[in-house]
Design an enzyme around this catalytic site. Structure first.
Site, PDB file in Angstrom:
ATOM      1  N   TYR A   1       0.845  -1.208   0.000  1.00  0.00           N
ATOM      2  CA  TYR A   1       0.000   0.000   0.000  1.00  0.00           C
ATOM      3  C   TYR A   1       0.879   1.257   0.000  1.00  0.00           C
ATOM      4  O   TYR A   1       0.675   2.173  -0.809  1.00  0.00           O
ATOM      5  CB  TYR A   1      -0.900  -0.025   1.241  1.00  0.00           C
ATOM      6  CG  TYR A   1      -1.857   1.134   1.351  1.00  0.00           C
ATOM      7  CD1 TYR A   1      -3.051   1.148   0.633  1.00  0.00           C
ATOM      8  CD2 TYR A   1      -1.580   2.225   2.176  1.00  0.00           C
ATOM      9  CE1 TYR A   1      -3.946   2.219   0.744  1.00  0.00           C
ATOM     10  CE2 TYR A   1      -2.466   3.287   2.293  1.00  0.00           C
ATOM     11  CZ  TYR A   1      -3.649   3.272   1.582  1.00  0.00           C
ATOM     12  OH  TYR A   1      -4.521   4.329   1.694  1.00  0.00           O
TER      13      TYR A   1
ATOM     14  N   LYS B   1       1.186   4.234  -2.876  1.00  0.00           N
ATOM     15  CA  LYS B   1       0.887   5.654  -2.630  1.00  0.00           C
ATOM     16  C   LYS B   1       2.117   6.524  -2.926  1.00  0.00           C
ATOM     17  O   LYS B   1       1.978   7.630  -3.454  1.00  0.00           O
ATOM     18  CB  LYS B   1       0.373   5.860  -1.206  1.00  0.00           C
ATOM     19  CG  LYS B   1      -0.952   5.137  -0.915  1.00  0.00           C
ATOM     20  CD  LYS B   1      -2.101   5.609  -1.808  1.00  0.00           C
ATOM     21  CE  LYS B   1      -3.421   4.936  -1.474  1.00  0.00           C
ATOM     22  NZ  LYS B   1      -4.538   5.334  -2.323  1.00  0.00           N
TER      23      LYS B   1
HETATM   24  P1  NAD Z   1     -13.598   2.358   0.607  1.00  0.00           P
HETATM   25  O1  NAD Z   1     -13.195   0.950   0.807  1.00  0.00           O
HETATM   26  O2  NAD Z   1     -14.942   2.791   1.084  1.00  0.00           O
HETATM   27  O3  NAD Z   1     -13.496   2.792  -0.907  1.00  0.00           O
HETATM   28  C1  NAD Z   1     -12.715   2.162  -1.874  1.00  0.00           C
HETATM   29  C2  NAD Z   1     -13.559   2.036  -3.116  1.00  0.00           C
HETATM   30  O4  NAD Z   1     -12.768   1.521  -4.179  1.00  0.00           O
HETATM   31  C3  NAD Z   1     -14.745   1.069  -2.908  1.00  0.00           C
HETATM   32  O5  NAD Z   1     -15.925   1.670  -3.396  1.00  0.00           O
HETATM   33  C4  NAD Z   1     -14.357  -0.138  -3.741  1.00  0.00           C
HETATM   34  O6  NAD Z   1     -15.469  -0.824  -4.291  1.00  0.00           O
HETATM   35  C5  NAD Z   1     -13.532   0.522  -4.832  1.00  0.00           C
HETATM   36  N1  NAD Z   1     -12.637  -0.436  -5.494  1.00  0.00           N
HETATM   37  C6  NAD Z   1     -11.824  -1.361  -4.917  1.00  0.00           C
HETATM   38  N2  NAD Z   1     -11.182  -2.054  -5.866  1.00  0.00           N
HETATM   39  C7  NAD Z   1     -11.596  -1.564  -7.061  1.00  0.00           C
HETATM   40  C8  NAD Z   1     -11.303  -1.876  -8.403  1.00  0.00           C
HETATM   41  N3  NAD Z   1     -10.428  -2.839  -8.717  1.00  0.00           N
HETATM   42  N4  NAD Z   1     -11.916  -1.154  -9.367  1.00  0.00           N
HETATM   43  C9  NAD Z   1     -12.811  -0.172  -9.066  1.00  0.00           C
HETATM   44  N5  NAD Z   1     -13.122   0.158  -7.813  1.00  0.00           N
HETATM   45  C10 NAD Z   1     -12.526  -0.534  -6.820  1.00  0.00           C
HETATM   46  O7  NAD Z   1     -12.460   3.223   1.314  1.00  0.00           O
HETATM   47  P2  NAD Z   1     -12.084   4.767   1.162  1.00  0.00           P
HETATM   48  O8  NAD Z   1     -11.483   5.166   2.438  1.00  0.00           O
HETATM   49  O9  NAD Z   1     -13.203   5.548   0.617  1.00  0.00           O
HETATM   50  O10 NAD Z   1     -10.902   4.701   0.082  1.00  0.00           O
HETATM   51  C11 NAD Z   1     -10.871   5.488  -1.080  1.00  0.00           C
HETATM   52  C12 NAD Z   1      -9.444   5.892  -1.394  1.00  0.00           C
HETATM   53  O11 NAD Z   1      -8.965   6.740  -0.356  1.00  0.00           O
HETATM   54  C13 NAD Z   1      -8.463   4.741  -1.510  1.00  0.00           C
HETATM   55  O12 NAD Z   1      -7.580   4.992  -2.592  1.00  0.00           O
HETATM   56  C14 NAD Z   1      -7.711   4.809  -0.192  1.00  0.00           C
HETATM   57  O13 NAD Z   1      -6.408   4.286  -0.275  1.00  0.00           O
HETATM   58  C15 NAD Z   1      -7.694   6.309   0.041  1.00  0.00           C
HETATM   59  N6  NAD Z   1      -7.431   6.699   1.429  1.00  0.00           N
HETATM   60  C16 NAD Z   1      -8.357   6.493   2.410  1.00  0.00           C
HETATM   61  C17 NAD Z   1      -8.061   6.892   3.694  1.00  0.00           C
HETATM   62  C18 NAD Z   1      -9.040   6.717   4.835  1.00  0.00           C
HETATM   63  O14 NAD Z   1      -8.674   6.941   5.990  1.00  0.00           O
HETATM   64  N7  NAD Z   1     -10.281   6.346   4.585  1.00  0.00           N
HETATM   65  C19 NAD Z   1      -6.826   7.469   3.994  1.00  0.00           C
HETATM   66  C20 NAD Z   1      -5.913   7.657   2.978  1.00  0.00           C
HETATM   67  C21 NAD Z   1      -6.220   7.272   1.696  1.00  0.00           C
END
Ligand code: NAD
Length: 261
Positions: free
Chosen positions: A158, A162
Site C-alpha cells: 500500500y 501511494k
Molecule cells: P472504501 O473501501 O470505502 O473505498 C474504496 C472504493 O474503491 C470502494 O468503493 C471499492 O469498491 C472501490 N474499489 C476497490 N477495488 C476496485 C477496483 N479494482 N476497481 C474499481 N473500484 C474498486 O475506502 P475509502 O477510504 O473511501 O478509500 C478510497 C481511497 O482513499 C483509496 O484509494 C484509499 O487508499 C484512500 N485513502 C483512504 C483513507 C481513509 O482513511 N479512509 C486514507 C488515505 C487514503
C-alpha cells in the site's frame, strides 16, 4: 459552491462508498455531470445516483475494475459518449490489507499495485489523451494518502503504491502543464470510511490512531470531498503537481506536539 463546476463532466472511480461516494455527491451538489464508477456494489451506486440527481446534478453509473486497462478505457469512453466530454478525472479507487512483509505474496503485492497505482496511471492517461485531443484544460485528482510519505509496516504494498502515485502525479503535472492540464493528489490521514471500519470499531485501536492526530479527531469523507471540488474548480487554476494533505496534522510530526525533542 464553485459556480464553474456546473455542467462539468466528472468521472469518479470507486464511487459507491467512502471518499469516492462523498466526492461524487459533492460534485452533484455543484451541479456537475457525474460518472459513478463502481466495482461490485451496484445497489449503492443507484442510491448515490438518486442523491446526485436530487441535488441538481446529473449522473450515470459504469461498472468497472480499475486494475483492468480495458475497463478504464470503457469508463472514460462512456463518460464522453454519454455526456459529450470529460473535464475532471478523480482516480479514487483503492484497497489495502495488512500483511507482514515476509509473508506478502507477489499475488497480493500485484493486486494492490494494479488497483492503486496502475489504475491511476491508466485513468490519468485516458483522461489526458482525450483532454489533449480536444484542448481541454482539465483537472486530474489522484487519491493518495499520508502514506505517500509516512512509511507503514505491514502495508508495504500500500505504501509503495501511494509513494508511486505521488511521483506519477508530479511527473504528469510537469509533462502536461504547458497544455493547461492540472494534476494533483489528495492525501487523507484517518477518515471515517469502510476501509477503516474494523479498526475504528475497536476503541483501543481507535485511541491509538487518535494519538497520531494533532487535531484529535477522525476526519469525515465530506472534508476530503470539499478539497476535491476546490482542486477541480477555477479557484485552483494555478495549482498543479502538489498534494493537499487532509489529515488533521498527522504529517506534522505529532510526537513533537508537547514541545518535546
Ligand atoms: P472504501 O473501501 O470505502 O473505498 C474504496 C472504493 O474503491 C470502494 O468503493 C471499492 O469498491 C472501490 N474499489 C476497490 N477495488 C476496485 C477496483 N479494482 N476497481 C474499481 N473500484 C474498486 O475506502 P475509502 O477510504 O473511501 O478509500 C478510497 C481511497 O482513499 C483509496 O484509494 C484509499 O487508499 C484512500 N485513502 C483512504 C483513507 C481513509 O482513511 N479512509 C486514507 C488515505 C487514503
Amino acid at each position: 459552491m464553485f459556480k464553474d463546476l456546473e455542467g462539468k463532466v466528472v468521472v469518479v472511480t470507486g464511487a459507491s462508498s467512502g471518499l469516492g461516494r462523498a466526492i461524487a455527491k459533492r460534485f452533484g451538489e455543484e451541479k456537475a455531470k457525474v460518472v459513478v464508477n463502481y466495482y461490485k456494489n451496484e445497489g449503492k451506486s443507484d442510491e448515490l445516483i438518486k442523491e446526485i440527481k436530487e441535488a441538481g446534478g446529473e449522473a450515470i453509473k459504469v461498472q468497472g475494475d480499475v486494475s483492468k486497462e480495458e475497463d478504464v478505457k470503457r469508463l472514460v469512453q462512456t463518460a464522453i459518449d454519454e455526456f459529450g466530454t470529460l473535464d475532471v478525472m478523480v482516480n479514487n479507487a483503492g484497497i489495502q490489507n495488512e500483511v507482514p512483509t515476509e509473508e506478502l505474496s507477489v499475488e497480493e503485492w500485484n493486486k494492490v499495485i494494479s488497483t492503486n497505482l496502475t489504475g491511476i496511471f491508466t485513468g490519468s492517461r485516458e483522461a489526458i489523451k482525450y483532454m489533449l485531443e480536444h484542448d481541454i484544460k482539465g483537472s486530474i485528482i489522484n487519491m493518495s494518502s499520508v502514506h505517500q510519505i509516512i512509511p507503514w509496516p505491514h502495508f508495504a504494498h500500500y505504501a509503495a503504491s501511494k509513494g508511486g502515485i505521488k511521483m506519477l502525479s508530479e511527473t504528469l503535472a510537469l509533462e502536461y502543464a504547458p497544455h493547461g492540464i492540472r494534476v494533483n493528489c489528495l492525501a487523507p490521514g484517518a477518515i471515517n470510511t469502510p476501509i477503516n471500519k474494523e479498526k475504528f470499531s475497536d476503541p483501543e485501536a481507535k485511541e491509538e490512531v487518535l494519538k497520531m492526530i494533532p487535531m484529535k479527531k477522525i476526519g469525515e469523507p465530506e472534508e476530503v470531498a470539499a478539497a476535491a471540488v476546490w482542486l477541480a474548480s477555477k479557484e485552483a487554476s494555478y495549482v498543479t503537481g502538489t498534494t493537499l494533505y487532509i489529515d488533521g496534522g498527522m504529517t506534522n510530526y505529532p510526537s513533537f506536539q508537547a514541545g518535546k525533542g
